[in-house]
Design an enzyme around this catalytic site. Structure first.
Site, PDB file in Angstrom:
ATOM      1  N   SER A   1     -54.478  32.618  49.223  1.00  0.00           N
ATOM      2  CA  SER A   1     -54.067  34.762  48.971  1.00  0.00           C
ATOM      3  C   SER A   1     -53.479  34.844  47.662  1.00  0.00           C
ATOM      4  O   SER A   1     -53.992  36.367  47.976  1.00  0.00           O
ATOM      5  CB  SER A   1     -53.886  35.400  50.284  1.00  0.00           C
ATOM      6  OG  SER A   1     -52.342  34.624  50.850  1.00  0.00           O
TER       7      SER A   1
ATOM      8  N   ASN B   1     -52.313  25.063  48.991  1.00  0.00           N
ATOM      9  CA  ASN B   1     -53.529  25.440  49.620  1.00  0.00           C
ATOM     10  C   ASN B   1     -53.945  25.981  48.165  1.00  0.00           C
ATOM     11  O   ASN B   1     -53.448  26.927  47.545  1.00  0.00           O
ATOM     12  CB  ASN B   1     -53.514  26.486  50.541  1.00  0.00           C
ATOM     13  CG  ASN B   1     -53.406  26.177  51.997  1.00  0.00           C
ATOM     14  OD1 ASN B   1     -54.143  24.964  51.735  1.00  0.00           O
ATOM     15  ND2 ASN B   1     -53.505  27.021  52.896  1.00  0.00           N
TER      16      ASN B   1
ATOM     17  N   CYS C   1     -48.407  41.275  41.744  1.00  0.00           N
ATOM     18  CA  CYS C   1     -48.294  40.330  42.645  1.00  0.00           C
ATOM     19  C   CYS C   1     -46.761  39.551  43.451  1.00  0.00           C
ATOM     20  O   CYS C   1     -45.730  40.221  42.848  1.00  0.00           O
ATOM     21  CB  CYS C   1     -48.135  39.060  41.176  1.00  0.00           C
ATOM     22  SG  CYS C   1     -47.806  37.480  41.912  1.00  0.00           S
TER      23      CYS C   1
ATOM     24  N   HIS D   1     -47.652  13.242  52.701  1.00  0.00           N
ATOM     25  CA  HIS D   1     -47.416  12.688  54.556  1.00  0.00           C
ATOM     26  C   HIS D   1     -45.347  11.885  54.350  1.00  0.00           C
ATOM     27  O   HIS D   1     -45.731  11.046  53.643  1.00  0.00           O
ATOM     28  CB  HIS D   1     -48.600  12.094  54.985  1.00  0.00           C
ATOM     29  CG  HIS D   1     -49.240  13.084  55.849  1.00  0.00           C
ATOM     30  ND1 HIS D   1     -50.307  13.116  55.991  1.00  0.00           N
ATOM     31  CD2 HIS D   1     -49.279  14.236  56.658  1.00  0.00           C
ATOM     32  CE1 HIS D   1     -50.688  13.803  56.707  1.00  0.00           C
ATOM     33  NE2 HIS D   1     -49.991  14.523  56.768  1.00  0.00           N
TER      34      HIS D   1
ATOM     35  N   HIS E   1     -47.813  33.870  36.183  1.00  0.00           N
ATOM     36  CA  HIS E   1     -48.857  34.116  37.758  1.00  0.00           C
ATOM     37  C   HIS E   1     -50.168  33.298  36.925  1.00  0.00           C
ATOM     38  O   HIS E   1     -51.527  32.630  37.894  1.00  0.00           O
ATOM     39  CB  HIS E   1     -48.886  35.456  37.256  1.00  0.00           C
ATOM     40  CG  HIS E   1     -50.371  36.230  38.289  1.00  0.00           C
ATOM     41  ND1 HIS E   1     -49.352  35.913  39.627  1.00  0.00           N
ATOM     42  CD2 HIS E   1     -51.364  36.175  38.234  1.00  0.00           C
ATOM     43  CE1 HIS E   1     -51.120  36.112  40.623  1.00  0.00           C
ATOM     44  NE2 HIS E   1     -51.643  36.664  39.364  1.00  0.00           N
TER      45      HIS E   1
ATOM     46  N   GLU F   1     -50.815   9.302  62.169  1.00  0.00           N
ATOM     47  CA  GLU F   1     -50.209   8.175  61.550  1.00  0.00           C
ATOM     48  C   GLU F   1     -48.743   7.518  61.711  1.00  0.00           C
ATOM     49  O   GLU F   1     -48.624   6.019  61.313  1.00  0.00           O
ATOM     50  CB  GLU F   1     -50.116   8.939  60.316  1.00  0.00           C
ATOM     51  CG  GLU F   1     -51.188   9.474  59.252  1.00  0.00           C
ATOM     52  CD  GLU F   1     -51.054  10.102  58.084  1.00  0.00           C
ATOM     53  OE1 GLU F   1     -50.003   9.760  57.474  1.00  0.00           O
ATOM     54  OE2 GLU F   1     -52.616   9.980  57.799  1.00  0.00           O
TER      55      GLU F   1
ATOM     56  N   HIS G   1     -51.309  33.177  42.049  1.00  0.00           N
ATOM     57  CA  HIS G   1     -49.313  32.693  41.785  1.00  0.00           C
ATOM     58  C   HIS G   1     -49.155  31.135  41.743  1.00  0.00           C
ATOM     59  O   HIS G   1     -49.661  31.150  43.516  1.00  0.00           O
ATOM     60  CB  HIS G   1     -48.652  33.529  42.158  1.00  0.00           C
ATOM     61  CG  HIS G   1     -47.457  33.246  41.455  1.00  0.00           C
ATOM     62  ND1 HIS G   1     -47.108  34.540  40.271  1.00  0.00           N
ATOM     63  CD2 HIS G   1     -46.650  32.086  41.414  1.00  0.00           C
ATOM     64  CE1 HIS G   1     -45.817  34.180  39.997  1.00  0.00           C
ATOM     65  NE2 HIS G   1     -45.756  32.375  40.030  1.00  0.00           N
TER      66      HIS G   1
ATOM     67  N   GLN H   1     -46.666  25.604  50.060  1.00  0.00           N
ATOM     68  CA  GLN H   1     -46.055  26.307  51.722  1.00  0.00           C
ATOM     69  C   GLN H   1     -45.423  24.969  52.188  1.00  0.00           C
ATOM     70  O   GLN H   1     -45.223  23.686  52.168  1.00  0.00           O
ATOM     71  CB  GLN H   1     -46.564  26.709  52.175  1.00  0.00           C
ATOM     72  CG  GLN H   1     -47.177  28.441  51.907  1.00  0.00           C
ATOM     73  CD  GLN H   1     -47.987  28.617  53.317  1.00  0.00           C
ATOM     74  OE1 GLN H   1     -47.641  28.985  54.728  1.00  0.00           O
ATOM     75  NE2 GLN H   1     -49.039  28.866  52.850  1.00  0.00           N
TER      76      GLN H   1
ATOM     77  N   HIS I   1     -48.349  28.439  44.167  1.00  0.00           N
ATOM     78  CA  HIS I   1     -47.665  28.297  45.216  1.00  0.00           C
ATOM     79  C   HIS I   1     -48.018  26.970  46.020  1.00  0.00           C
ATOM     80  O   HIS I   1     -49.036  26.666  46.085  1.00  0.00           O
ATOM     81  CB  HIS I   1     -47.002  29.359  45.437  1.00  0.00           C
ATOM     82  CG  HIS I   1     -48.220  30.132  46.590  1.00  0.00           C
ATOM     83  ND1 HIS I   1     -48.854  30.872  45.888  1.00  0.00           N
ATOM     84  CD2 HIS I   1     -48.221  30.387  47.565  1.00  0.00           C
ATOM     85  CE1 HIS I   1     -49.979  31.091  46.845  1.00  0.00           C
ATOM     86  NE2 HIS I   1     -49.298  30.605  48.366  1.00  0.00           N
TER      87      HIS I   1
ATOM     88  N   CYS J   1     -45.079  37.060  41.569  1.00  0.00           N
ATOM     89  CA  CYS J   1     -43.660  37.299  40.448  1.00  0.00           C
ATOM     90  C   CYS J   1     -42.582  37.412  40.170  1.00  0.00           C
ATOM     91  O   CYS J   1     -42.292  37.564  40.598  1.00  0.00           O
ATOM     92  CB  CYS J   1     -44.836  37.998  39.408  1.00  0.00           C
ATOM     93  SG  CYS J   1     -46.286  37.299  38.906  1.00  0.00           S
TER      94      CYS J   1
HETATM   95  O1  LIG Z   1     -50.007  30.877  54.757  1.00  0.00           O
HETATM   96  P1  LIG Z   1     -50.916  31.771  53.426  1.00  0.00           P
HETATM   97  O2  LIG Z   1     -50.995  31.511  53.243  1.00  0.00           O
HETATM   98  O3  LIG Z   1     -50.857  33.118  54.024  1.00  0.00           O
HETATM   99  O4  LIG Z   1     -52.437  31.479  54.745  1.00  0.00           O
HETATM  100  C1  LIG Z   1     -53.319  30.230  54.768  1.00  0.00           C
HETATM  101  O5  LIG Z   1     -52.933  28.674  54.796  1.00  0.00           O
HETATM  102  C2  LIG Z   1     -52.137  28.848  56.070  1.00  0.00           C
HETATM  103  C3  LIG Z   1     -51.183  27.337  55.795  1.00  0.00           C
HETATM  104  O6  LIG Z   1     -52.451  26.199  55.831  1.00  0.00           O
HETATM  105  C4  LIG Z   1     -53.589  28.888  57.262  1.00  0.00           C
HETATM  106  O7  LIG Z   1     -53.147  28.411  58.028  1.00  0.00           O
HETATM  107  C5  LIG Z   1     -53.948  30.350  57.112  1.00  0.00           C
HETATM  108  O8  LIG Z   1     -55.717  30.015  57.739  1.00  0.00           O
HETATM  109  C6  LIG Z   1     -54.669  30.310  55.487  1.00  0.00           C
HETATM  110  O9  LIG Z   1     -55.042  30.866  55.092  1.00  0.00           O
END
Ligand SMILES: O=P(O)(O)O[C@H]1O[C@H](CO)[C@@H](O)[C@H](O)[C@H]1O
Ligand SMILES: O=P(O)(O)O[C@H]1O[C@H](CO)[C@@H](O)[C@H](O)[C@H]1O
Lengths: 349, 349
Positions: free
Chosen positions: B163, B155, B52, B283, B115, B184, B166, B170, B168, B55
């Protein structure tokens, strides 16, 4: 610093039909993919499936038998999201809880009696039969006084929530004009007022000058990857002549429409040598009795596959919370689709 | 005809945050599902996975070693959709081809060195660590003069394009305010101008009167299924006190935020006894130097599962071409979530 360039640098593009921006990150197409792999649809199906509720002669959920149809077949959706005869209802609590009863009709259109075909595997004549049904349905439903918008669409492939591989599309027709067509109405009207021409006629003329984003054309239709495409291989199908809805197409134009759908969807299947999933649908004038001369009939194809038959684009996270995002450029997608043959890959198998 | 009623009749509801309508078809929840079945995520994972890239101690795509972190860990995304130092670029051909260079930063936040955990399996203290990172990141990125919006999100689950399991999230932070936060902003400003209070403060007060759509509350936060929810079990997390961004939360409020996230996500996992997939994100006010007193910090959870760990809602066809649509009502979803225990189903295994 290097000069800005669309193939290397992140940028936003504007969708003039919706009045919205989206993000393009061309530099990102190099990232490795470690996420979900899709099942490519390479199943061999029988021409007739006794368990399919769409095949000729079979029984549907409501107990009815499908006729032994030989071309297309239309019926009211047994589990429609819209219903006729909904009692009037209207709620408005301080502008914060707002709801309105909605009425309408949901229909299913079988494209072919053959369980094992999809549009790209059908003849132009057979697809022309589908176009004719779209015309009839738009005419019939659009004429009903309480139907002000008719959404004709197809979900193709399990990845796109399609629950039965038998080739079919749907119609949801309703009292209120839904979100996207309503936005497109506003945008097209504003443009028309200012320019005296339809937004999409001017856009088409502009694209035909460079052909950079054009995928395929015939005498009456052009397919292009719009400058503002959000889905990787999204396309826009445009009639060269301005018409507000599909009923205004001439006999020759209807056949040309069938021809262009066939040629586009064959290219789609050939791209990753798989039955290419997508949601596609027509956008047409609202059927509210107004003229809508600013409207320009078009068809959107929104396909999710990104890199192969198994790796798709996810519209999640950033896309759901912020705005649409893509990695490959529209120009690259158009070029890929343009370079593909128009003989279906299965024809040689 | 029977009287109109929200539990039986199709209707549209209005999302005052986006200024958009959506379609509710409660009668449709009875339809059988014959489409794609999802893989429920019930994998047993090791606490440390040598393959990973998230990790502690492991090597990432760019050759760097992750530190032996013990709480959270933030780094610049090796394949970011946004980049700093993008040369200026601006295109406008007749209003139809419009593009603008975009610059920004993409970061990854590891929530835990473990993990095998996810937010609902972490302690309040550990989640509080995540909240603190969100605060720091918003502060740091928002202070940069060329960053006017900071999107923090997660996500979760392969179904949502994640993907790597683990735990996480963004951050995508950028020069332009993207679509949804921009909408908004417009909606909240208009409301504030007219009412002198934030839209979400009034909405929260209204929901607390009946509690019909409330899922869980603590002293400082309320989670509810918004009246206009589009995803089946979509929720909105609201601070009781009006703040424009996460940096304004008090020490106690930050812990309460962690607590409410934990209690909500445990309920989510318990709903179908699976690691519940979703996209979620904050938001907050744009970081453009303006006051934005009309803004009310909130967090959206957009989870796709509809009926079970394997049957999801597809936002396709009609939804992509027309507008969002749901089958179960917001009230039903809130009730289901409300009735669930707050002990994680795995705790008893
Ligand atoms: O950034 P990652 O985790 O590789 O990718 C994931 O999140 C992103 C942000 O929502 C999207 O654009 C991608 O389609 C999704 O697969
Ligand atoms: O109507 P179907 O094929 O059962 O269902 C499919 O298409 C509908 C219209 O796009 C969507 O609302 C559903 O989520 C999808 O699964």
């Amino acid at each position: 610093m290097a000069e800005f360039n669309f193939n290397d640098h992140p940028h936003r593009r504007f969708n003039p039909l919706l009045g919205e921006w989206m993000l393009v990150s061309p530099q990102r197409s190099k990232r490795p993919w470690q996420g979900q792999q899709e099942e490519p649809d390479r199943a061999e199906r029988p021409a007739y499936d006794p368990t399919c509720y769409l095949c000729p002669g079979n029984v549907r959920a409501n107990g009815e038998h499908n006729p032994q149809y030989t071309g297309t077949f239309v019926f009211d959706n047994d589990f429609a999201a819209l219903q006729a005869d909904v009692p009037a209802g209207d709620l408005n609590v301080e502008g914060l809880l707002q709801a309105k009863a909605e009425s309408g009709v949901g229909r299913v259109i079988c494209f072919s009696p053959r369980h094992d075909l999809t549009l790209p595997e059908m003849s132009v004549e057979a697809i022309r039969g589908v176009v004719d049904v779209w015309v009839e349905q738009f005419q019939e439903l659009g004429a009903q006084p309480d139907i002000n918008y008719v959404q004709i669409f197809e979900n193709k492939g399990f990845m796109m929530g399609c629950s039965n591989p038998h080739p079919h599309g749907q119609i949801w027709a309703q009292r209120h004009v839904p979100g996207d067509p309503a936005k497109e109405t506003v945008q097209q009207e504003a443009y028309y007022k200012e320019q005296g021409k339809t937004l999409l006629a001017d856009y088409l003329a502009l694209e035909l000058r460079t052909k950079e984003r054009v995928v395929v054309e015939n005498d009456h239709f052009v397919v292009l990857v719009p400058f503002w495409a959000a889905w990787p291989y999204e396309t826009l199908v445009l009639p060269r002549r301005v018409v507000q809805d599909i009923t205004q197409l001439s006999d020759e134009e209807r056949t040309a429409f069938a021809d262009i759908i066939r040629r586009l969807t064959i290219r789609y299947d050939n791209l990753f040598q798989t039955s290419f999933p997508y949601s596609a649908g027509l956008h047409q004038r609202p059927t509210d009795g107004q003229e809508h001369e600013s409207w320009h009939l078009h068809m959107h194809f929104y396909p999710p596959l990104l890199r192969s038959a198994t790796v798709r684009k996810f519209m999640v996270g950033y896309e759901l919370l912020a705005e649409a995002q893509r990695d490959i450029t529209a120009e690259y997608a158009a070029q890929r689709l343009r370079e593909l043959p128009e003989v279906h890959y299965k024809a040689g198998l």
